[in-house]
Design a protein around this motif. Structure first.
Motif, PDB file in Angstrom:
ATOM      1  N   VAL A  13       0.831  -1.201   0.000  1.00 31.83           N
ATOM      2  CA  VAL A  13       0.000   0.000   0.000  1.00 31.83           C
ATOM      3  C   VAL A  13       0.864   1.248   0.000  1.00 31.83           C
ATOM      4  O   VAL A  13       0.691   2.145  -0.819  1.00 31.83           O
ATOM      5  N   ARG A  14       1.807   1.312   0.925  1.00 32.67           N
ATOM      6  CA  ARG A  14       2.715   2.445   0.965  1.00 32.67           C
ATOM      7  C   ARG A  14       3.879   2.129   1.882  1.00 32.67           C
ATOM      8  O   ARG A  14       3.820   1.208   2.700  1.00 32.67           O
ATOM      9  N   GLU A  15       4.930   2.904   1.743  1.00 38.09           N
ATOM     10  CA  GLU A  15       6.098   2.735   2.598  1.00 38.09           C
ATOM     11  C   GLU A  15       5.893   3.487   3.902  1.00 38.09           C
ATOM     12  O   GLU A  15       5.453   4.630   3.928  1.00 38.09           O
ATOM     13  N   LEU A  16       6.193   2.814   5.015  1.00 43.96           N
ATOM     14  CA  LEU A  16       6.096   3.444   6.318  1.00 43.96           C
ATOM     15  C   LEU A  16       7.406   4.088   6.728  1.00 43.96           C
ATOM     16  O   LEU A  16       7.425   5.022   7.525  1.00 43.96           O
ATOM     17  N   GLY A  17       8.516   3.589   6.233  1.00 43.75           N
ATOM     18  CA  GLY A  17       9.801   4.180   6.568  1.00 43.75           C
ATOM     19  C   GLY A  17      10.934   3.332   6.023  1.00 43.75           C
ATOM     20  O   GLY A  17      10.742   2.178   5.638  1.00 43.75           O
ATOM     21  N   ALA A  18      12.118   3.934   5.960  1.00 40.74           N
ATOM     22  CA  ALA A  18      13.274   3.233   5.426  1.00 40.74           C
ATOM     23  C   ALA A  18      14.522   3.698   6.145  1.00 40.74           C
ATOM     24  O   ALA A  18      14.585   4.807   6.676  1.00 40.74           O
ATOM     25  N   GLY A  19      15.514   2.817   6.190  1.00 43.75           N
ATOM     26  CA  GLY A  19      16.785   3.128   6.816  1.00 43.75           C
ATOM     27  C   GLY A  19      17.867   2.265   6.227  1.00 43.75           C
ATOM     28  O   GLY A  19      17.646   1.529   5.246  1.00 43.75           O
ATOM     29  N   ALA A  20      19.041   2.330   6.845  1.00 41.74           N
ATOM     30  CA  ALA A  20      20.181   1.588   6.317  1.00 41.74           C
ATOM     31  C   ALA A  20      19.939   0.080   6.352  1.00 41.74           C
ATOM     32  O   ALA A  20      20.442  -0.665   5.511  1.00 41.74           O
ATOM     33  N   GLY A  22      17.004  -1.482   6.032  1.00 45.42           N
ATOM     34  CA  GLY A  22      15.913  -1.945   5.197  1.00 45.42           C
ATOM     35  C   GLY A  22      14.751  -0.985   5.256  1.00 45.42           C
ATOM     36  O   GLY A  22      14.930   0.206   5.506  1.00 45.42           O
ATOM     37  N   ARG A  23      13.563  -1.497   5.028  1.00 41.73           N
ATOM     38  CA  ARG A  23      12.390  -0.643   5.050  1.00 41.73           C
ATOM     39  C   ARG A  23      11.185  -1.407   5.548  1.00 41.73           C
ATOM     40  O   ARG A  23      11.157  -2.651   5.547  1.00 41.73           O
ATOM     41  N   VAL A  24      10.173  -0.663   5.983  1.00 45.67           N
ATOM     42  CA  VAL A  24       8.920  -1.245   6.462  1.00 45.67           C
ATOM     43  C   VAL A  24       7.797  -0.705   5.598  1.00 45.67           C
ATOM     44  O   VAL A  24       7.732   0.505   5.332  1.00 45.67           O
ATOM     45  N   VAL A  25       6.904  -1.586   5.132  1.00 39.62           N
ATOM     46  CA  VAL A  25       5.799  -1.161   4.284  1.00 39.62           C
ATOM     47  C   VAL A  25       4.478  -1.618   4.887  1.00 39.62           C
ATOM     48  O   VAL A  25       4.420  -2.629   5.610  1.00 39.62           O
ATOM     49  N   LEU A  26       3.453  -0.858   4.617  1.00 42.70           N
ATOM     50  CA  LEU A  26       2.086  -1.270   4.916  1.00 42.70           C
ATOM     51  C   LEU A  26       1.569  -2.018   3.696  1.00 42.70           C
ATOM     52  O   LEU A  26       1.708  -1.545   2.569  1.00 42.70           O
TER      53      LEU A  26
END
Length: 591
Positions: A13-20, A22-26
């Motif tokens: 659905v969308r990206e919740l956040g990203a960093g070195a 990896g990332r978290v998505v909904l």
């Protein structure tokens, strides 16, 4: 993140956040529409990174508790991996503290209790969290805090090392001694002090923090005197001087809270947390995505990917994404059971479907079903309701085709179970089930007067929630508070009877409703059950039927009542008595 690889069976659905890291998505599960959070490792992650994710999944999977975000599955892909987790729609405790400051004693005790229960579940299976902090606690709209992110958890008895967040690290973590549940108790007590006072127990640079945690005075001066013994025990410098584990500390907490603030301290504390969380409803990832106008202003709460957001959809610093009115709702729900949400002002009501998922870890490669829905004795077919939203009609997919009913629910042969946006409804078999979602309210109705009509209405605005509260529970503490604040709070119900729930802080009533003009030809029955949560939200359901089909009403009202009690169920004897009262009341309404 390698854009060529996604976990199959889910639509992002969308990206919740990203960093070195990896990332978290909904995302949503394609077969059911259930929202999930997926944590992806960065592209071409090394074996050490993959092993850490496997370890996190293993630790999270062990801590099965309603106070801990659920792990659904670990998936290994080409040169990377991902974990699929429960998407908790709420705001991080870190965000609450930053926006509101001190939460007050009762709300702080409620946060501490929920967190300790989550930690106790981990401790019971030999897991030490090691990084308890406000960013790793999420508060949904119901005010019941949830523990997330087991990224650096470790089996009890291993070296504690220097991992953790310095503001909350126990002395033994600084000196690299063995990790024990007492380390988590220390961190939870530090956060409790911050909740009560609005300030962290110790401040300064890393060297200052280390010195304070190892040898500094325990900061109790700003804590209410009655709560200081809890803080002294929880933040004792030596692990053996603290409670042996979170479960032991919960007993101390509840005893102190009852003696100091009375038997209903928790309902007041949870209500305050709920109000604080709902005031930030625009930050809820799911709500922000679904609610027109919320996305533009929303910024998800918490730390970056791999911190608190690692397991929570509420966690990362990311814009909430675009909302396109009904088309966005339809796109998210797709053909699944999905989720409906409405918000007006500072109120949000969210209801979700459920999905049976698989939990897989390196040490447990065989898939194990882990149900996120409440299950319990007769197996029944489940049919979907058609839900109308402005400009769109949504038909949920088949979803789980069966549900196991509680033992107290006797399903008549001419009835079945329907899946609505707010829960499961029992109604006449072969009937039409329709739902609607508006700007500030919604409803689901199945059947008609010829066999039986079961309807459930919910409110999403502050005024609507208050209206239902006052209508069904004019004698409740919440209604008295409304009147004390100068708000009109009356009921037009002719009569109502209290229904014991067996759950502290949760009330219920039985009533015929405001009149009998809408009854089918005599003989007929009409009965309503309404359940009041500690947050002041009433959940009514109405059943009208010819007397010959009164059993449909009995099963419909009993099932809805049990669902609304939530995850904490009363004793079987209490449920049996409630079911008998409901059945007797339905019979007594015969006209």
């Amino acid at each position: 993140m390698d854009s060529a690889w996604r976990v199959e069976g889910y639509t992002e659905v969308r990206e919740l956040g990203a960093g070195a890291q990896g990332r978290v998505v909904l995302a949503r599960h394609d077969a059911s529409g259930t929202p999930v959070a997926i944590k992806y490792l960065a592209a071409r992650a090394g074996e050490a990174d993959r092993e850490r994710l496997r370890h996190e999944a293993l630790m999270l999977g062990r801590a099965g508790s309603p106070h801990v975000a659920r792990l659904f599955r670990l998936v290994e892909g080409p040169e990377t991996a991902a974990v699929v987790m429960e998407a908790i729609d709420g705001v991080s405790l870190k965000e609450l503290l930053e926006r509101h400051g001190a939460l007050g004693p009762e709300a702080s005790l409620s946060v501490l209790k929920g967190s300790l229960l989550g930690l106790a579940a981990a401790h019971a299976v030999g897991v030490v969290h090691r990084d308890y902090k406000p960013a790793n606690v999420v508060v949904p709209a119901d005010g019941r805090s949830r523990l997330v992110d087991f990224g650096i958890a470790t089996p009890a008895g291993q070296e504690a090392g220097g991992a953790g967040t310095p503001y909350y690290m126990a002395p033994e973590q600084w000196s690299r001694h063995v990790a024990t549940p007492a380390s988590d108790v220390y961190a939870a007590t530090c956060v409790f002090v911050e909740c009560v006072t609005g300030r962290r127990p110790y401040t300064g640079g890393r060297a200052d923090l280390m010195r304070a945690h190892l040898t500094g005075e325990i900061p109790v001066d700003a804590v209410p005197e009655a709560l200081r013994p809890l803080v002294r025990r929880g933040m004792a410098k030596e692990p053996q001087d603290r409670p042996g584990g979170a479960a032991v500390f919960v007993d101390d907490l509840e005893r102190t809270a009852r003696e100091t603030y009375g038997p209903d301290w928790e309902s007041r504390g949870v209500h305050a947390l709920s109000a604080g969380a709902v005031a930030l409803a625009a930050l809820f990832p799911l709500a922000a995505w679904l609610m027109p106008g919320a996305a533009g202003a929303a910024t998800a709460a918490g730390a970056g990917a791999g911190a608190g957001a690692g397991v929570s959809a509420a966690g990362t610093a990311s814009a909430a994404g675009k909302v396109a009115g009904a088309s966005a709702i339809k796109a998210f729900l797709g053909t699944g059971a999905g989720m409906t949400a409405a918000a007006v002002g500072a109120a949000a009501v969210v209801g979700a479907g459920a999905i049976a998922v698989q939990q897989v870890t390196k040490q447990d490669p065989a898939p194990r079903p882990t149900a996120t829905a409440r299950v319990a004795a007769t197996v029944a077919d489940v049919r979907p309701c058609v839900t109308q939203v402005p400009g769109a009609v949504i038909t949920p997919s088949e979803g789980p085709a069966k549900v196991t009913l509680p033992a107290q629910v006797k399903l008549p042969k001419n009835a079945t179970v329907y899946r609505s946006g707010q829960g499961l409804l029992i109604g006449p078999a072969g009937a039409q089930c329709e739902g609607s979602v508006g700007a500030n309210a919604g409803s689901s109705t199945v059947g008609d007067f010829g066999t039986a009509q079961v309807s459930q209405n919910w409110q999403g605005s502050i005024g609507g929630i208050r209206s239902q509260l006052c209508e069904y529970f004019p004698d409740s503490a919440q209604a008295r508070r409304e009147r004390a604040q100068g708000n009109e709070c009356t009921s037009i119900l002719g009569t109502w009877e209290p229904l014991e729930t067996g759950v502290p802080g949760v009330e219920a009533v039985l009533t015929r409703g405001p009149g009998t003009d809408d009854l089918p030809p005599s003989p007929a029955v009409k009965a309503e059950v309404a359940v009041l949560t500690p947050q002041g939200v009433a959940w009514p359901i109405t059943c009208i039927a010819p007397a010959a089909n009164a059993d449909i009403c009995k099963s419909a009202l009993t099932y809805w009542f049990i669902q609304r009690l939530g995850d904490v169920k009363p004793a079987k004897a209490d449920l049996d008595r409630a079911a008998e009262r409901i059945a007797g009341f339905v019979d007594a309404t015969r006209i």
